[in-house]
Every structure is written in C-alpha cells, then in structure tokens.
Design a protein around this motif. Structure first.
Motif, PDB file in Angstrom:
ATOM      1  N   ASP A   7       0.839  -1.204   0.000  1.00  0.00           N
ATOM      2  CA  ASP A   7       0.000   0.000   0.000  1.00  0.00           C
ATOM      3  C   ASP A   7       0.878   1.259   0.000  1.00  0.00           C
ATOM      4  O   ASP A   7       0.558   2.254  -0.653  1.00  0.00           O
ATOM      5  CB  ASP A   7      -0.928   0.017   1.226  1.00  0.00           C
ATOM      6  CG  ASP A   7      -1.912  -1.141   1.210  1.00  0.00           C
ATOM      7  OD1 ASP A   7      -2.515  -1.387   0.156  1.00  0.00           O
ATOM      8  OD2 ASP A   7      -2.076  -1.798   2.263  1.00  0.00           O
TER       9      ASP A   7
ATOM     10  N   HIS B  69      -5.585  -4.277   0.538  1.00  0.00           N
ATOM     11  CA  HIS B  69      -5.811  -5.600  -0.062  1.00  0.00           C
ATOM     12  C   HIS B  69      -5.719  -6.725   0.960  1.00  0.00           C
ATOM     13  O   HIS B  69      -5.328  -7.826   0.632  1.00  0.00           O
ATOM     14  CB  HIS B  69      -4.825  -5.814  -1.214  1.00  0.00           C
ATOM     15  CG  HIS B  69      -3.388  -5.668  -0.777  1.00  0.00           C
ATOM     16  ND1 HIS B  69      -2.734  -4.469  -0.799  1.00  0.00           N
ATOM     17  CD2 HIS B  69      -2.505  -6.561  -0.294  1.00  0.00           C
ATOM     18  CE1 HIS B  69      -1.499  -4.633  -0.348  1.00  0.00           C
ATOM     19  NE2 HIS B  69      -1.333  -5.894  -0.022  1.00  0.00           N
TER      20      HIS B  69
ATOM     21  N   GLY C 165      -6.853  -2.816  -4.568  1.00  0.00           N
ATOM     22  CA  GLY C 165      -6.227  -1.647  -3.951  1.00  0.00           C
ATOM     23  C   GLY C 165      -5.124  -1.027  -4.792  1.00  0.00           C
ATOM     24  O   GLY C 165      -4.418  -0.139  -4.336  1.00  0.00           O
TER      25      GLY C 165
ATOM     26  N   GLY D 283      -9.969  -1.182  -3.306  1.00  0.00           N
ATOM     27  CA  GLY D 283      -9.698  -2.096  -2.210  1.00  0.00           C
ATOM     28  C   GLY D 283     -10.476  -1.793  -0.946  1.00  0.00           C
ATOM     29  O   GLY D 283     -11.602  -1.280  -1.004  1.00  0.00           O
TER      30      GLY D 283
END
Ligand SMILES: [Zn+2]
Ligand SMILES: [Zn+2]
Length: 327
Positions: free
Chosen positions: A41, A60, A112, A117
């Motif tokens: 991320d 995710h 995501g 996400g």
C-alpha cells in the motif's frame, strides 16, 4: 459508503463519501470489518509501482461480510465472512493462467492498486477471489493473513526445506512466517535494521533462535532466506548467509536496486528468485492450515480515517507486527 481515497499519487488519502457500489455479474459486495495495511500500500501511495489506477481505494487485506451477491455467484452466501487478497482477478486464458500460474497473469487486476480495495466501509470483489474465513478468530487478527500471511506462505514454500531459515525485515509478513516455520520445526534467524533492538526483542519473543542486525553474520549458516524488506542491499548479505545450494527469496513487489556483487556469492549453486503475487490455490492451502498452526498476529489498529497515520507509522518502521484499519 465512505473510503480513504487516493486521488493522486504521492498525496495523502482523503476521506470521501461515495455512492454504495453494486456488485456486477460474478461479484460480491463486502461490508468491510477490517483491512490490513501492507508495505505494498505504501508503494502504491508513494508511486513506486508502475501505472497505478487513480483515483483508487487502497487496501488488499480485507476481512468482511457479504451483504450483496451479483448474478451467477456460486458457493458464497449472504452474511458469510470472507477475505479478499491482493490478486483480485485473473484473465483465465493467458499462457500463465492456463498452466495454473495465475499469479503471473498477463491481464490481472490487483485489489487496492488497479481495482478498488478495502480502505473503505464496503468493497466489491470478484467472487472467485474471495475466500471464506469461517468464524474462528477476530476480524482484526485475521486481516494480516490475507497478504502478509499468503505472500509469506508462498515465499516460505519457494524457499524450500532445510532447518535454518533467515528472515530479513521483521514486519507483518515475517512475524507470521516465523510462527509457521516453527510449526514446521525449523529455526528462525531474524534480521532487522541494525540497532533495532525493539524488533529484535519482538522476534525473540516470537521464538526466533537468533535475532540481530542485517549487517551481522548469523551464528549458523542458513538453508534459505526470505527478504521482506524493500532493500536491495540485503541481497548480497543474504546470499552470504546461506550455505551452498541455499536459496534467497525476494518476497516484495518493489525493491531498491541490488548492488553489484561478487559471483562467488552466487557460486555453489545458490539460488536467487522473487515471489510474485499469489494463486487461489495458495490462498486455499494457507487459510486451511492457518487454524492448525495457531498463528497469533500482533496488530495495531487504527480507525479508517487514520489511514494516513497508519501508512506514516509503517513507513517509519514504528509498527510492530501488522497495522489494521477498522471502519
Ligand atoms: Zn491470465
Ligand atoms: Zn500486501
């Protein structure tokens, strides 16, 4: 629904009110109960991955309950608790998909990153990539299993057998893999940033036989090492620490450049490889074994609107175990 939306790469996520999404054919809608925050991320938000979809809702490692089913969905029911991982869709027809290597699919969608996400109160998922989680364990403690656990598991399998396993970077994935490796009766050697006594103590508490800085030589040669940290400088160090015939697995999606290294470090049939994404078979296998392994995840929870704080803490190495957002 509400979401922490990435409107442009490199900018802070923004709390955003969005229309409730409706699941299309073959899709489900999940009311998010928890979503883990992964290093990937950070790579998405920081623009370290190519061609991100923007705007995008990151996240995710989704745990939630199905509250709407699209047409044609089979094998899942309303109210069921499911997990949604990084691989959110594969094409099913490319040369990789047809030989069961869908983790390398030519036309995948990633949760995501290229499809929305779980940093939100609701998420749409491809039903084929949503996995029933049963009712054992809390939403928060299960969330890190959906990426740190799954990618960790795939990396561990690819690292092969042998009793001495090195883990470089002792974050969310390593803290799970350390427990799995011990369940397999292997010795864990944990490598952290030099001088990071807190993470080293954390690794020892989780049963590591040895913990030290990544610049240190372990007391015994390693049979395999997994590199979770996004630091290319660790590659020659890990190759140096593994015995002849040993393997070094790079588990991250992004890494700084690997420095030039003497061939002697690779000589002796040492192997260096990466692990990319996951297959549904990996998820099914790991999620089935996880309850038997009695994995205990260490988590720090943040409210959904604190997602930027969670990302900052992860970036600075302030999170022990895994960060998890709760809407
Ligand atoms: Zn494919
Ligand atoms: Zn991840």
């Amino acid at each position: 629904m509400q979401a922490m939306l990435m409107k442009k790469v490199g900018a802070a996520l923004e709390w955003t009110e969005l229309a409730d999404p409706r699941p299309g054919p073959g899709q489900i809608r999940v009311q998010v109960a928890a979503c883990g925050v992964c290093r990937t991320d950070l790579h998405v938000v920081d623009g370290e991955l190519p061609q991100p979809t923007v705007p995008i809702i990151p996240g995710h490692e989704i745990v939630g309950r199905i509250d709407a089913l699209g047409s044609g969905v089979e094998g899942l029911r309303l109210g069921e608790r499911v997990g949604v991982p990084w691989v959110g869709h594969t094409c099913g027809v490319c040369p990789y998909c047809v030989v069961h290597r869908e983790n390398l699919c030519d036309r995948p969608l990633f949760t995501g990153y290229t499809r929305d996400g779980g940093f939100a109160t609701a998420a749409i998922a491809d039903a084929r990539f949503a996995f029933p989680l049963g009712e054992v364990g809390s939403d928060v403690e299960l969330a890190p299993l959906l990426c740190a656990g799954l990618i960790g598991w795939r990396s561990l399998v690819r690292a092969g057998g042998g009793s001495n396993l090195g883990l470089y970077g002792f974050g969310a994935a390593a803290h799970i893999v350390a427990q799995v490796a011990q369940w397999q009766e292997r010795n864990v050697f944990a490598f952290t940033r030099p001088g990071d006594a807190t993470s080293q103590a954390f690794a020892r508490r989780l049963g590591a036989k040895w913990a030290g800085g990544s610049d240190e030589t372990p007391p015994e040669p390693l049979d395999a090492a997994i590199i979770f940290a996004a630091v290319g400088d660790l590659v020659p160090l890990a190759l140096k620490a593994v015995r002849k015939g040993g393997r070094v697995v790079c588990a991250g999606i992004h890494m700084s450049d690997i420095p030039a290294l003497p061939y002697a470090l690779l000589w002796g049939e040492r192997q260096l490889r990466s692990v990319a994404n996951l297959t549904r078979a990996d998820a099914i296998e790991f999620l089935k074994l996880a309850p038997q392994m009695a994995i205990r995840t260490t988590t720090t929870t943040y409210r959904l609107d604190q997602a930027n704080q969670a990302l900052d803490d992860l970036r600075a190495g302030r999170v022990q175990g895994a960060a998890v957002l709760v809407p």
